[in-house]
Design an enzyme around this catalytic site. Structure first.
Site, short mmCIF file in Angstrom:
data_model
loop_
_atom_site.label_atom_id
_atom_site.label_comp_id
_atom_site.label_asym_id
_atom_site.label_seq_id
_atom_site.Cartn_x
_atom_site.Cartn_y
_atom_site.Cartn_z
N SER A 1 -2.80 -7.70 3.10
CA SER A 1 -2.98 -7.53 4.54
C SER A 1 -3.28 -8.87 5.20
CB SER A 1 -4.13 -6.56 4.83
OG SER A 1 -3.84 -5.30 4.30
N HIS B 1 0.84 -1.20 0.00
CA HIS B 1 0.00 0.00 0.00
C HIS B 1 0.88 1.25 0.00
CE1 HIS B 1 -3.08 -2.65 2.31
NE2 HIS B 1 -3.58 -2.46 1.10
N LYS C 1 -16.70 -7.32 5.33
CA LYS C 1 -15.43 -7.78 5.90
C LYS C 1 -15.47 -7.56 7.40
CE LYS C 1 -12.22 -6.96 2.03
NZ LYS C 1 -11.04 -6.19 1.60
N ARG D 1 -2.28 -5.94 -8.28
CA ARG D 1 -1.23 -6.91 -7.99
C ARG D 1 -1.09 -7.96 -9.07
NH1 ARG D 1 -3.27 -7.59 -2.00
NH2 ARG D 1 -5.10 -7.03 -3.20
P1 ADP Z 1 -6.02 -6.11 0.72
O1 ADP Z 1 -6.42 -6.83 -0.54
O2 ADP Z 1 -4.60 -6.30 1.09
O3 ADP Z 1 -7.00 -6.26 1.86
P2 ADP Z 1 -7.06 -3.39 0.43
O4 ADP Z 1 -8.50 -3.68 0.28
O5 ADP Z 1 -6.66 -2.64 1.62
O6 ADP Z 1 -6.08 -4.62 0.32
O7 ADP Z 1 -6.50 -2.69 -0.89
C1 ADP Z 1 -6.57 -1.36 -1.20
C2 ADP Z 1 -5.94 -1.15 -2.55
O8 ADP Z 1 -4.54 -1.45 -2.49
C3 ADP Z 1 -6.48 -2.02 -3.67
O9 ADP Z 1 -6.46 -1.26 -4.87
C4 ADP Z 1 -5.46 -3.16 -3.76
O10 ADP Z 1 -5.45 -3.76 -5.02
C5 ADP Z 1 -4.19 -2.39 -3.47
N1 ADP Z 1 -3.12 -3.23 -2.92
C6 ADP Z 1 -3.18 -4.09 -1.89
N2 ADP Z 1 -1.99 -4.69 -1.66
C7 ADP Z 1 -1.14 -4.20 -2.61
C8 ADP Z 1 0.23 -4.45 -2.94
N3 ADP Z 1 0.96 -5.35 -2.27
N4 ADP Z 1 0.78 -3.76 -3.97
C9 ADP Z 1 0.02 -2.88 -4.67
N5 ADP Z 1 -1.27 -2.61 -4.43
C10 ADP Z 1 -1.85 -3.26 -3.42
#
Ligand code: ADP
Length: 163
Positions: A128, A17, A41, A90
């Site tokens: 996460s 992130h 969630k 990703r």
């Molecule tokens: P997670 O899937 O880890 O629960 P979130 O819902 O918090 O993630 O994701 C928020 C945004 O960050 C989404 O656009 C997701 O694709 C992106 N994201 C999550 N992990 C990564 C990563 N390792 N690298 C790049 N973008 C990411």
């Protein structure tokens, strides 16, 4: 002024992130990192904790602000004057869902664009949920999490969220 919103669960914020935040903060004048309330969630960390983690990890970026919202994403983005929603991609597995969301948001609010940044290959495996799993087993988290929040995450996962 160019304004963007980077939405997510951030449960908790990872180095993946943070990589997206750093890159997007160079593209836009102002970036709102917004913890979205998602009724489907059940997060490990409270909204306040997740926001606090983001604040601490992004302190060095003056044009980044952490917020949370239970509003419809495009409505929140509009209220901030944002022209863009930033997403990290990703892998193929992210694509289908993100494609659907982007088209839905475009239908709801045609003036707001979704901008995809490809995950840095270093972090393309990182989520996460993987980090939370690793934390439970006492793994070294330095490759996964911003250093400012590691201690708090370890404490919380070790004691099962009781402290
Ligand atoms: P997670 O899937 O880890 O629960 P979130 O819902 O918090 O993630 O994701 C928020 C945004 O960050 C989404 O656009 C997701 O694709 C992106 N994201 C999550 N992990 C990564 C990563 N390792 N690298 C790049 N973008 C990411």
């Amino acid at each position: 002024m160019s304004i963007a919103v980077y939405p997510g669960s951030f449960d908790p914020i990872t180095l993946g992130h943070l990589n997206i935040i750093r890159r997007a903060s160079r593209v836009f004048d102002q970036l709102y990192v917004c913890v979205m309330v998602n009724s489907e969630k059940s997060p490990m960390f409270s909204l306040e904790e997740r926001m606090d983690f983001i604040k601490r990890a992004t302190e060095r970026f003056p044009n980044v602000k952490a917020e949370y919202s239970s509003e419809l994403l495009v409505r929140y983005a509009k209220s901030k004057g944002a022209s863009c929603i930033v997403k990290g991609l990703r892998a193929i597995t992210d694509f289908e869902m993100e494609f659907q969301m982007a088209l839905t948001n475009k239908k709801l609010e045609p003036d707001i664009e979704t901008l995809f940044l490809t995950a840095d290959e270093k972090y393309s495996y990182l989520s996460s949920s993987v980090v939370k799993e690793m934390a439970k087993y006492g793994a070294d988290l330095t490759h996964f999490l911003p250093h400012e929040i590691i201690e708090d995450i370890v404490k919380k996962t070790q004691y099962g969220g009781k402290r």
